[in-house]
Design a protein around this motif. Structure first.
Motif, PDB file in Angstrom:
ATOM      1  N   LYS A 184       0.834  -1.200   0.000  1.00  0.00           N
ATOM      2  CA  LYS A 184       0.000   0.000   0.000  1.00  0.00           C
ATOM      3  C   LYS A 184       0.866   1.245   0.000  1.00  0.00           C
ATOM      4  CE  LYS A 184      -3.847  -0.171   2.144  1.00  0.00           C
ATOM      5  NZ  LYS A 184      -4.888  -0.217   3.187  1.00  0.00           N
ATOM      6  N   MET A 185       1.975   1.217   0.761  1.00  0.00           N
ATOM      7  CA  MET A 185       2.871   2.353   0.799  1.00  0.00           C
ATOM      8  C   MET A 185       3.431   2.620  -0.589  1.00  0.00           C
ATOM      9  SD  MET A 185       6.296   2.961   3.078  1.00  0.00           S
ATOM     10  CE  MET A 185       7.182   1.595   2.347  1.00  0.00           C
ATOM     11  N   GLY A 186       3.843   1.570  -1.279  1.00  0.00           N
ATOM     12  CA  GLY A 186       4.369   1.719  -2.629  1.00  0.00           C
ATOM     13  C   GLY A 186       3.324   2.272  -3.572  1.00  0.00           C
ATOM     14  N   ASN A 187       2.073   1.817  -3.425  1.00  0.00           N
ATOM     15  CA  ASN A 187       0.993   2.308  -4.284  1.00  0.00           C
ATOM     16  C   ASN A 187       0.728   3.791  -4.051  1.00  0.00           C
ATOM     17  OD1 ASN A 187       0.658  -0.210  -5.394  1.00  0.00           O
ATOM     18  ND2 ASN A 187      -0.993  -0.811  -4.016  1.00  0.00           N
ATOM     19  N   VAL A 188       0.705   4.196  -2.764  1.00  0.00           N
ATOM     20  CA  VAL A 188       0.454   5.597  -2.443  1.00  0.00           C
ATOM     21  C   VAL A 188       1.542   6.470  -3.041  1.00  0.00           C
ATOM     22  CG1 VAL A 188       0.355   7.284  -0.570  1.00  0.00           C
ATOM     23  CG2 VAL A 188      -0.833   5.094  -0.336  1.00  0.00           C
ATOM     24  N   MET A 189       2.813   6.094  -2.808  1.00  0.00           N
ATOM     25  CA  MET A 189       3.910   6.916  -3.307  1.00  0.00           C
ATOM     26  C   MET A 189       3.962   6.858  -4.826  1.00  0.00           C
ATOM     27  SD  MET A 189       6.957   6.492  -0.526  1.00  0.00           S
ATOM     28  CE  MET A 189       7.042   4.705  -0.537  1.00  0.00           C
ATOM     29  N   GLY A 190       3.660   5.710  -5.381  1.00  0.00           N
ATOM     30  CA  GLY A 190       3.659   5.590  -6.830  1.00  0.00           C
ATOM     31  C   GLY A 190       2.651   6.509  -7.474  1.00  0.00           C
TER      32      GLY A 190
ATOM     33  N   GLN B 115      10.130  14.743  -3.382  1.00  0.00           N
ATOM     34  CA  GLN B 115       8.767  14.358  -3.002  1.00  0.00           C
ATOM     35  C   GLN B 115       8.739  12.899  -2.558  1.00  0.00           C
ATOM     36  OE1 GLN B 115       6.656  15.257  -6.665  1.00  0.00           O
ATOM     37  NE2 GLN B 115       5.556  16.931  -5.691  1.00  0.00           N
ATOM     38  N   TYR B 116       9.419  12.062  -3.294  1.00  0.00           N
ATOM     39  CA  TYR B 116       9.447  10.634  -2.970  1.00  0.00           C
ATOM     40  C   TYR B 116      10.108  10.406  -1.611  1.00  0.00           C
ATOM     41  CZ  TYR B 116      10.709   5.684  -3.273  1.00  0.00           C
ATOM     42  OH  TYR B 116      10.866   4.347  -3.019  1.00  0.00           O
ATOM     43  N   LEU B 117      11.231  11.103  -1.370  1.00  0.00           N
ATOM     44  CA  LEU B 117      11.914  10.961  -0.088  1.00  0.00           C
ATOM     45  C   LEU B 117      11.022  11.421   1.058  1.00  0.00           C
ATOM     46  CD1 LEU B 117      14.307  10.379   1.721  1.00  0.00           C
ATOM     47  CD2 LEU B 117      15.310  12.573   1.018  1.00  0.00           C
ATOM     48  N   LEU B 118      10.334  12.540   0.878  1.00  0.00           N
ATOM     49  CA  LEU B 118       9.423  13.016   1.919  1.00  0.00           C
ATOM     50  C   LEU B 118       8.284  12.028   2.162  1.00  0.00           C
ATOM     51  CD1 LEU B 118       9.247  16.822   1.032  1.00  0.00           C
ATOM     52  CD2 LEU B 118      10.117  15.829   3.168  1.00  0.00           C
ATOM     53  N   ALA B 119       7.788  11.424   1.092  1.00  0.00           N
ATOM     54  CA  ALA B 119       6.728  10.423   1.250  1.00  0.00           C
ATOM     55  C   ALA B 119       7.220   9.251   2.094  1.00  0.00           C
ATOM     56  CB  ALA B 119       6.257   9.938  -0.119  1.00  0.00           C
TER      57      ALA B 119
ATOM     58  N   ASN C  43       7.560  10.382   5.799  1.00  0.00           N
ATOM     59  CA  ASN C  43       6.268  10.578   6.453  1.00  0.00           C
ATOM     60  C   ASN C  43       5.562   9.266   6.731  1.00  0.00           C
ATOM     61  OD1 ASN C  43       6.342  13.433   6.523  1.00  0.00           O
ATOM     62  ND2 ASN C  43       5.738  13.532   4.365  1.00  0.00           N
ATOM     63  N   ILE C  44       5.508   8.396   5.735  1.00  0.00           N
ATOM     64  CA  ILE C  44       4.782   7.136   5.897  1.00  0.00           C
ATOM     65  C   ILE C  44       5.434   6.255   6.956  1.00  0.00           C
ATOM     66  CG2 ILE C  44       4.211   4.981   4.692  1.00  0.00           C
ATOM     67  CD1 ILE C  44       3.610   6.686   2.227  1.00  0.00           C
ATOM     68  N   ARG C  45       6.745   6.377   7.088  1.00  0.00           N
ATOM     69  CA  ARG C  45       7.447   5.589   8.110  1.00  0.00           C
ATOM     70  C   ARG C  45       7.575   6.335   9.439  1.00  0.00           C
ATOM     71  NH1 ARG C  45      12.313   2.805   4.508  1.00  0.00           N
ATOM     72  NH2 ARG C  45      10.986   1.378   3.344  1.00  0.00           N
ATOM     73  N   SER C  46       6.987   7.520   9.526  1.00  0.00           N
ATOM     74  CA  SER C  46       6.989   8.320  10.769  1.00  0.00           C
ATOM     75  C   SER C  46       8.388   8.669  11.253  1.00  0.00           C
ATOM     76  CB  SER C  46       6.229   7.574  11.891  1.00  0.00           C
ATOM     77  OG  SER C  46       4.896   7.331  11.505  1.00  0.00           O
TER      78      SER C  46
ATOM     79  N   PHE D  76      -0.083  17.260  11.414  1.00  0.00           N
ATOM     80  CA  PHE D  76      -0.867  16.730  10.295  1.00  0.00           C
ATOM     81  C   PHE D  76      -2.060  15.936  10.809  1.00  0.00           C
ATOM     82  CE2 PHE D  76      -1.367  13.066   7.297  1.00  0.00           C
ATOM     83  CZ  PHE D  76      -1.905  13.777   6.230  1.00  0.00           C
ATOM     84  N   ASN D  77      -3.258  16.260  10.323  1.00  0.00           N
ATOM     85  CA  ASN D  77      -4.478  15.588  10.770  1.00  0.00           C
ATOM     86  C   ASN D  77      -5.111  14.724   9.682  1.00  0.00           C
ATOM     87  OD1 ASN D  77      -4.490  16.752  13.403  1.00  0.00           O
ATOM     88  ND2 ASN D  77      -5.274  18.671  12.517  1.00  0.00           N
ATOM     89  N   GLY D  78      -4.437  14.633   8.544  1.00  0.00           N
ATOM     90  CA  GLY D  78      -4.995  13.871   7.441  1.00  0.00           C
ATOM     91  C   GLY D  78      -4.649  12.391   7.505  1.00  0.00           C
ATOM     92  N   ASN D  79      -4.880  11.727   6.394  1.00  0.00           N
ATOM     93  CA  ASN D  79      -4.649  10.294   6.278  1.00  0.00           C
ATOM     94  C   ASN D  79      -3.456  10.058   5.361  1.00  0.00           C
ATOM     95  OD1 ASN D  79      -4.702   7.540   5.949  1.00  0.00           O
ATOM     96  ND2 ASN D  79      -6.757   7.455   5.039  1.00  0.00           N
ATOM     97  N   LEU D  80      -2.389   9.493   5.895  1.00  0.00           N
ATOM     98  CA  LEU D  80      -1.184   9.264   5.105  1.00  0.00           C
ATOM     99  C   LEU D  80      -1.404   8.251   3.989  1.00  0.00           C
ATOM    100  CD1 LEU D  80       1.575   9.213   7.879  1.00  0.00           C
ATOM    101  CD2 LEU D  80       1.225  10.968   6.146  1.00  0.00           C
ATOM    102  N   GLU D  81      -2.463   7.464   4.083  1.00  0.00           N
ATOM    103  CA  GLU D  81      -2.752   6.490   3.042  1.00  0.00           C
ATOM    104  C   GLU D  81      -3.508   7.122   1.871  1.00  0.00           C
ATOM    105  OE1 GLU D  81      -4.393   2.764   4.305  1.00  0.00           O
ATOM    106  OE2 GLU D  81      -3.483   2.920   6.279  1.00  0.00           O
ATOM    107  N   ASP D  82      -3.924   8.347   2.060  1.00  0.00           N
ATOM    108  CA  ASP D  82      -4.615   9.069   0.998  1.00  0.00           C
ATOM    109  C   ASP D  82      -3.595   9.945   0.291  1.00  0.00           C
ATOM    110  OD1 ASP D  82      -5.988  11.478  -0.184  1.00  0.00           O
ATOM    111  OD2 ASP D  82      -7.760  10.333   0.417  1.00  0.00           O
ATOM    112  N   GLU D  83      -3.390   9.698  -1.022  1.00  0.00           N
ATOM    113  CA  GLU D  83      -2.331  10.429  -1.720  1.00  0.00           C
ATOM    114  C   GLU D  83      -2.575  11.925  -1.765  1.00  0.00           C
ATOM    115  OE1 GLU D  83      -4.751   8.436  -5.101  1.00  0.00           O
ATOM    116  OE2 GLU D  83      -4.106   7.973  -3.060  1.00  0.00           O
ATOM    117  N   SER D  84      -3.837  12.361  -1.767  1.00  0.00           N
ATOM    118  CA  SER D  84      -4.132  13.795  -1.774  1.00  0.00           C
ATOM    119  C   SER D  84      -3.718  14.443  -0.454  1.00  0.00           C
ATOM    120  CB  SER D  84      -5.625  14.034  -2.027  1.00  0.00           C
ATOM    121  OG  SER D  84      -6.001  13.577  -3.304  1.00  0.00           O
ATOM    122  N   ASP D  85      -4.032  13.767   0.650  1.00  0.00           N
ATOM    123  CA  ASP D  85      -3.622  14.284   1.958  1.00  0.00           C
ATOM    124  C   ASP D  85      -2.097  14.296   2.068  1.00  0.00           C
ATOM    125  OD1 ASP D  85      -6.244  14.555   2.622  1.00  0.00           O
ATOM    126  OD2 ASP D  85      -6.292  12.948   4.124  1.00  0.00           O
TER     127      ASP D  85
END
Length: 386
Positions: A6-12, A241-245, A248-251, A310-319
């Motif tokens: 899922k992480m790969g899909n979001v960042m992709g 952008q990819y590095l930041l993703a 963030n996803i790994r906290s 951040f109050n959004g959802n990290l699994e949502d690519e828009s957030d």
């Protein structure tokens, strides 16, 4: 924690936007970056592999699978081979044993090395000699070939081997050093260097070559992030952008808070009290980063604050994209880039400085690939600073 797939899909999905010039197709397909010299080099390497008694396949310890040249694996699998995971000083030290264990399960010899350390390279040479023990007693001449994708440290390894050989054989004719540069694809021909007598052992350095197409977006971005694909092919901003993703996803910024509490608290209170001048004796170019503790603290603080608020959802690519936009603005302040700077120029400067910190290991030690079958893939990111 977001799962690996899922992480790969979001960042992709996040970085797929506006990537047409990089060669990705709409299905997430291949990156086409195959300069003309790589095609001829591939043919030359295949021809010389037939003569090699041992192959040292250099990979980046941060991406042990993504830094594979798949087109050569059919040939390499039939050769006497050692996989050298270089740049171990930049990779997560807590999971390197999992990678060597993984390759051992495939009955493949693997060592982690630092090509800038003679002690590390000596251990690799000792192991290579052990692998060649039977042939050493029978053959007058042996050939070791060093192969790998661009910028994994092949030339640095060759140069270190030269230094060791010169110490062992001081009377030996002075050897030409391999070219080393910050850009992938510096070595563009194949040269042989004699490193030992009785028997004569030659090491063949080879140009770094990518496969004609990289199969998926995330592999391409990992190669770009670690420098195997030129930044200009992908664009510094997209790599950042990819590095930041990933962070963030790994906290990761939250881990920085725990590890550097006092430093980050000082930054949050505006109590640094130091200016941002380079250390004496360090020459700087326009795109260089001041590699000093204060800058690292400011960057870590900026990312910690933006992620913690951040109050959004990290699994949502828009957030996630919105969060990254805020972080670009925060990083611009952290790097002291003037607010009046044109937006595109500012983002480019932020990206270059941020990527430089990562590539020098100033943000910590990372392994971006997950060990196949690992039940805890997120642990591939070290929670310690180098």
């Amino acid at each position: 924690m977001v799962g690996t797939t899922k992480m790969g899909n979001v960042m992709g999905r996040l970085v797929k936007k506006n990537l047409g010039e990089m060669g990705f197709n709409m299905s997430g397909g291949p990156v086409n970056w195959f300069p003309g010299h790589m095609a001829s080099a591939t043919r030359a390497i295949r021809d010389r592999l037939k003569l090699a008694d041992l192959v040292i396949e250099v990979r980046d310890a941060r991406i042990p699978l993504s830094s594979v040249n798949g087109d050569l694996q059919d040939v390499l699998s039939s050769k006497n081979r050692v996989i050298a995971l270089n740049k171990k000083d930049l990779a997560n030290p807590n999971i390197m044993h999992r990678w060597t264990g993984y390759f051992a399960s495939l009955k493949q010899d693997c060592m982690t090395i630092n090509a800038h350390s003679q002690n590390s390279v000596k251990k690799l040479l000792e192991f290579a000699e052990l692998k060649l023990k039977e042939k050493i007693s029978k053959e007058p001449t042996l050939i070791i070939m060093v192969v790998g994708v661009p910028n994994v440290g092949k030339s640095s390894l060759i140069n270190c081997i030269h230094q060791i050989a010169s110490a062992r054989f001081p009377a030996q004719q002075k050897l030409k050093r391999a070219s080393v540069g910050p850009l992938p694809g510096v070595t563009q021909d194949i040269a042989g260097f004699k490193i030992a007598h009785h028997p004569s052992i030659y090491v063949l350095d080879t140009p770094g070559i990518l496969v004609p197409s990289i199969p998926d977006i995330e592999t391409g971005l990992k190669l770009a992030l670690t420098g195997s694909v030129k930044d200009s092919v992908v664009g510094e901003e997209r790599i950042a952008q990819y590095l930041l993703a990933i962070l963030n996803i790994r906290s990761t910024p939250l881990h920085w808070k725990n590890l550097n509490n006092r430093r980050l608290e000082a930054s949050l209170c505006g109590d640094n009290g130091k200016d941002y001048k380079p250390k004496k004796g360090i020459q700087q170019n326009a795109g260089d980063v001041h590699y000093i503790e204060d800058v690292v603290s400011e960057v870590q603080c900026a990312l910690y604050v933006t992620l913690s608020e951040f109050n959004g959802n990290l699994e949502d690519e828009s957030d996630l994209e919105c969060l990254i936009e805020k972080q670009f603005a925060a990083l611009q302040k952290a790097f002291k880039i003037p607010a009046h700077k044109a937006s595109d120029d500012a983002r480019r400067m932020v990206s270059k400085k941020f990527l430089a910190l990562f590539r020098m290991g100033k943000l910590g030690r990372f392994t971006l690939d997950d060990v196949p079958g690992d039940i805890n893939p997120s642990s591939s990111l070290s929670n310690t600073e180098s």
